[in-house]
Design a protein around this motif. Structure first.
Motif, PDB file in Angstrom:
ATOM      1  N   VAL A   1      34.827 -35.602  22.307  1.00 16.81           N
ATOM      2  CA  VAL A   1      34.902 -34.307  22.983  1.00 16.81           C
ATOM      3  C   VAL A   1      35.747 -34.444  24.240  1.00 16.81           C
ATOM      4  O   VAL A   1      35.597 -35.406  24.997  1.00 16.81           O
ATOM      5  N   GLU A   2      36.661 -33.492  24.445  1.00 19.27           N
ATOM      6  CA  GLU A   2      37.431 -33.476  25.689  1.00 19.27           C
ATOM      7  C   GLU A   2      37.412 -32.073  26.277  1.00 19.27           C
ATOM      8  O   GLU A   2      37.119 -31.111  25.555  1.00 19.27           O
ATOM      9  N   VAL A   3      37.702 -31.978  27.552  1.00 20.15           N
ATOM     10  CA  VAL A   3      37.673 -30.679  28.225  1.00 20.15           C
ATOM     11  C   VAL A   3      39.088 -30.330  28.655  1.00 20.15           C
ATOM     12  O   VAL A   3      39.811 -31.187  29.171  1.00 20.15           O
ATOM     13  N   ASP A   4      39.465 -29.093  28.423  1.00 20.51           N
ATOM     14  CA  ASP A   4      40.813 -28.652  28.799  1.00 20.51           C
ATOM     15  C   ASP A   4      40.685 -27.244  29.351  1.00 20.51           C
ATOM     16  O   ASP A   4      39.607 -26.650  29.313  1.00 20.51           O
ATOM     17  N   ARG A   5      41.763 -26.696  29.853  1.00 20.98           N
ATOM     18  CA  ARG A   5      41.746 -25.329  30.363  1.00 20.98           C
ATOM     19  C   ARG A   5      42.892 -24.568  29.724  1.00 20.98           C
ATOM     20  O   ARG A   5      43.860 -25.185  29.263  1.00 20.98           O
TER      21      ARG A   5
ATOM     22  N   GLU B   1      38.465 -25.613  38.370  1.00 19.94           N
ATOM     23  CA  GLU B   1      38.255 -27.065  38.559  1.00 19.94           C
ATOM     24  C   GLU B   1      36.762 -27.392  38.503  1.00 19.94           C
ATOM     25  O   GLU B   1      36.353 -28.379  37.895  1.00 19.94           O
ATOM     26  N   GLU B   2      35.956 -26.561  39.135  1.00 16.73           N
ATOM     27  CA  GLU B   2      34.506 -26.798  39.148  1.00 16.73           C
ATOM     28  C   GLU B   2      33.927 -26.641  37.731  1.00 16.73           C
ATOM     29  O   GLU B   2      33.091 -27.453  37.312  1.00 16.73           O
TER      30      GLU B   2
ATOM     31  N   VAL C   1      35.424 -27.068  34.860  1.00 16.62           N
ATOM     32  CA  VAL C   1      35.840 -28.216  34.046  1.00 16.62           C
ATOM     33  C   VAL C   1      35.011 -29.440  34.425  1.00 16.62           C
ATOM     34  O   VAL C   1      34.476 -30.149  33.563  1.00 16.62           O
ATOM     35  N   SER C   2      34.860 -29.668  35.726  1.00 18.63           N
ATOM     36  CA  SER C   2      34.133 -30.851  36.189  1.00 18.63           C
ATOM     37  C   SER C   2      32.655 -30.795  35.770  1.00 18.63           C
ATOM     38  O   SER C   2      32.076 -31.812  35.372  1.00 18.63           O
ATOM     39  N   LEU C   3      32.038 -29.625  35.825  1.00 23.23           N
ATOM     40  CA  LEU C   3      30.631 -29.508  35.413  1.00 23.23           C
ATOM     41  C   LEU C   3      30.472 -29.838  33.926  1.00 23.23           C
ATOM     42  O   LEU C   3      29.490 -30.467  33.521  1.00 23.23           O
ATOM     43  N   ILE C   4      31.443 -29.426  33.129  1.00 22.11           N
ATOM     44  CA  ILE C   4      31.370 -29.750  31.689  1.00 22.11           C
ATOM     45  C   ILE C   4      31.536 -31.259  31.504  1.00 22.11           C
ATOM     46  O   ILE C   4      30.779 -31.901  30.777  1.00 22.11           O
ATOM     47  N   GLU C   5      32.538 -31.831  32.215  1.00 22.98           N
ATOM     48  CA  GLU C   5      32.771 -33.276  32.075  1.00 22.98           C
ATOM     49  C   GLU C   5      31.523 -34.071  32.457  1.00 22.98           C
ATOM     50  O   GLU C   5      31.201 -35.068  31.812  1.00 22.98           O
ATOM     51  N   LYS C   6      30.817 -33.615  33.479  1.00 29.36           N
ATOM     52  CA  LYS C   6      29.598 -34.324  33.897  1.00 29.36           C
ATOM     53  C   LYS C   6      28.450 -34.134  32.908  1.00 29.36           C
ATOM     54  O   LYS C   6      27.437 -34.815  32.988  1.00 29.36           O
TER      55      LYS C   6
ATOM     56  N   VAL D   1      38.548 -20.964  29.979  1.00 32.29           N
ATOM     57  CA  VAL D   1      39.552 -19.921  30.242  1.00 32.29           C
ATOM     58  C   VAL D   1      39.806 -19.846  31.748  1.00 32.29           C
ATOM     59  O   VAL D   1      38.873 -19.895  32.555  1.00 32.29           O
ATOM     60  N   LYS D   2      41.087 -19.776  32.109  1.00 30.36           N
ATOM     61  CA  LYS D   2      41.453 -19.817  33.527  1.00 30.36           C
ATOM     62  C   LYS D   2      41.313 -18.436  34.156  1.00 30.36           C
ATOM     63  O   LYS D   2      40.516 -18.234  35.053  1.00 30.36           O
TER      64      LYS D   2
END
Ligand code: PNS
Length: 167
Positions: free
Chosen positions: A64-68, A48-49, A51-56, A36-37
């Protein structure tokens, strides 16, 4: 194809969240982790952080993909062609709030089901707020957050408090 959305603040993602992501990725064909933004709670990590922490953290989970998202969750779920919202439940204390949201989301969009997944007992005590508090007070967050992002969390909290240590 069954597409599910796992929404949250993820400020930051914890091992409890990761456990729900891993388990629900085995139940659905595709899982979208939706960050959630704009939220009432002021997050520590930027969108951004987060999302990036989840991607890592989700390496190897190919479906699985990450979106906002911002605005209503059900609108995002529909726009993605998903039909299920996945939520994790830790304890009875989560239940009242989650029950209210599930019923309101169903009122808004009757075709979307909310499915609750019980947390692994190992993580029933875990929350993002506690992780931030422990890290800020220089306690160990080993086993609380994915190994791949532990130092990022420490760096963020140390930058905030002006220090530069390893926890
Ligand atoms: O991790 P959180 O903070 O418990 O996540 C809460 C979240 C993001 C799932 C919830 O606040 C949400 O769905 N927000 C989007 C706005 C919305 O749809 N509100 C109506 C819910 S009934």
């Amino acid at each position: 194809m069954k597409i599910a959305v796992y929404p949250g603040s993820f400020d930051p993602i914890t091992n409890g969240h990761l456990d729900i992501i891993q388990r629900s990725s085995r139940v659905f064909d595709r899982l979208i982790v939706a960050v959630v933004k704009n939220h009432n709670k002021k997050p520590l990590f930027t969108i951004e952080e987060r999302v990036s922490l989840i991607e890592k953290s989700i390496g190897g989970l190919t479906n699985v993909e990450v979106d906002r998202f911002e605005g209503l969750l059900v609108d995002f779920v529909s726009a993605k062609g998903a039909t299920v919202i996945v939520k994790g439940l830790r304890a009875m204390s989560d239940f009242e709030y989650e029950f209210q949201m599930a019923l309101l989301n169903r009122k808004l969009q009757p075709d979307i089901e909310t499915i609750f997944m019980m947390t692994n007992y190992k993580y029933s005590y875990l929350s993002s707020s506690m992780v931030k508090e422990i890290a800020a007070l220089e306690g160990s967050i080993v086993d609380l957050v994915p190994e791949t992002i532990r130092q990022d969390i420490i760096n963020k909290l140390c930058t905030k408090s002006g220090g530069d240590s390893e926890i």
